[in-house]
Design an enzyme around this catalytic site. Sequence first.
Site, short mmCIF file in Angstrom:
data_model
loop_
_atom_site.label_atom_id
_atom_site.label_comp_id
_atom_site.label_asym_id
_atom_site.label_seq_id
_atom_site.Cartn_x
_atom_site.Cartn_y
_atom_site.Cartn_z
N LYS A 117 -6.69 -33.27 -29.80
CA LYS A 117 -6.59 -34.56 -30.48
C LYS A 117 -5.29 -35.28 -30.17
O LYS A 117 -5.28 -36.48 -29.84
CB LYS A 117 -6.71 -34.38 -32.00
CG LYS A 117 -8.08 -33.91 -32.47
CD LYS A 117 -8.15 -33.87 -33.99
CE LYS A 117 -7.30 -32.80 -34.61
NZ LYS A 117 -7.77 -31.42 -34.32
N THR A 118 -4.18 -34.57 -30.30
CA THR A 118 -2.88 -35.23 -30.13
C THR A 118 -2.70 -35.72 -28.70
O THR A 118 -2.29 -36.87 -28.48
CB THR A 118 -1.76 -34.25 -30.50
OG1 THR A 118 -1.91 -33.85 -31.87
CG2 THR A 118 -0.39 -34.91 -30.32
N GLU A 159 -5.40 -40.34 -34.42
CA GLU A 159 -5.77 -38.93 -34.45
C GLU A 159 -6.48 -38.66 -35.77
O GLU A 159 -5.98 -39.04 -36.83
CB GLU A 159 -4.51 -38.07 -34.32
CG GLU A 159 -4.75 -36.60 -34.20
CD GLU A 159 -3.49 -35.84 -33.83
OE1 GLU A 159 -3.44 -34.64 -34.15
OE2 GLU A 159 -2.57 -36.44 -33.23
#
Length: 462
Positions: A117-118, A159
């Site tokens: 995600k990041t 995110e």
Amino acid sequence: MEFANKTIHFIGIGGAGVSGLARVALEAGASVSGSDLKASPITQALEEQGARVSIGQRAENLPRHVDFVVATAAVRAGNPELDEARQRGLCVMKYAQALGELTRGRVNICVAGTHGKTSTTSMLAQILRGQGAGWIVGGEPLNLEASACWGSAPHFVMESCEYDRSFLHLHPSLVLLNNIEADHLDVYGDIEGVERGFADFVARLPRHGTLLYNADDPRCVRVARQAHCRRVSFGQAEGADWRLIGLDASSGFAQAEVSCQGERMGALHLNIPGQVYAFNALGALAAAHWAGCDSARALEALREYRGVKRRFEMLGRFKGAPVIDDYAHHPSAVKQLLQAARDAFASRRLVAVFQAHQYQRLNGFFEEFVHALALADRVLVMRTYAAREQGVIPGIPEQALCRELQALGVDALALENFGLAAAELDASTGPSDALVFIGAGDVNEIALELLANQPCLTRSAA
């Protein structure tokens, strides 16, 4: 909810997510105050931007007039500021609730999945920043001026965390779904519960929204079949809309041709190690295309992408050995990390310094961690970072992990504290090694100590 001219107090303002939210609230016109247990470059930057930050948490830190309070997930009853806010009858929101309210009405691109995600969010933010998009990243991107930006255009990249079902507070226009694996079982119970959680999030897309999903992940495919909106796929699978052709990461850095529905979009070249980042980049490219970004410009932005702090971050060299810090805390992510390190440092002895994040995760995925860590030549196992846990007996699971690794022929050693680890590494590291510090806790402090004290580090375990 309109944030302009609101007064907002953030408990835990120095945290990765909450600090980004405080920054975009300031940029949106809010008056911001907050507190944290210790000062940091993040709290200092927020003060420079106009926030009033208190170090230490006390009831009197809450302003006399405040419209609502935002608290990190780590804040519990008994926190003096939280108790004071509730006693005064103030509206208290968790981070995800406030993020959902702040971005209601934006064209929200929500990056979701168990892993990636990041990195994917920061890639997409880098691509779309030139179009005025806003973003919030749960880490510190090395290319961007900050982890969050309100932006001037309708698009907002965020995110979207599944822990505590936080993402159900968001209002997505596009969901980029990277993968679905078992994690946060304290919340979801089992892998089927995890899959249902992601399906519930995708169901928040409006009918005119878009789901961008990983065609190589069977659970993502199942969730996509349930979606009542436009669906676009990416991956290596035959029939995927977006694909990588001729993917090659033999040099340690991925490169491939990108195609969309059979049309060549250009060449992808990444300058961060690891094949997995190529698939993160593919999802980011597809999302950027949806947002109207030219593919050539997007590919150029990805060529310049330098990554995120604590994601295969090169901290320096210790006695000639590269020192890498990575936040990986799920066995799949650990495996991908060590494979990337193998590719990048093929001729070196690979030394992993591993700190599990939660005993529940270590015990629940014990065999998976064993096989992931077995990719290293040597493993130092630190005491587990027991976030959100009480009543555990430290040491026993770590020793068991070492025994299993030793049975596979891996040189493994369990260590009680960071001083012992620093002394062991000082005594045993040579210029033909590569050191990889793994974990979402504070294991990177060992690396920082080694690098800071390297001219004069003694072999004391104190």
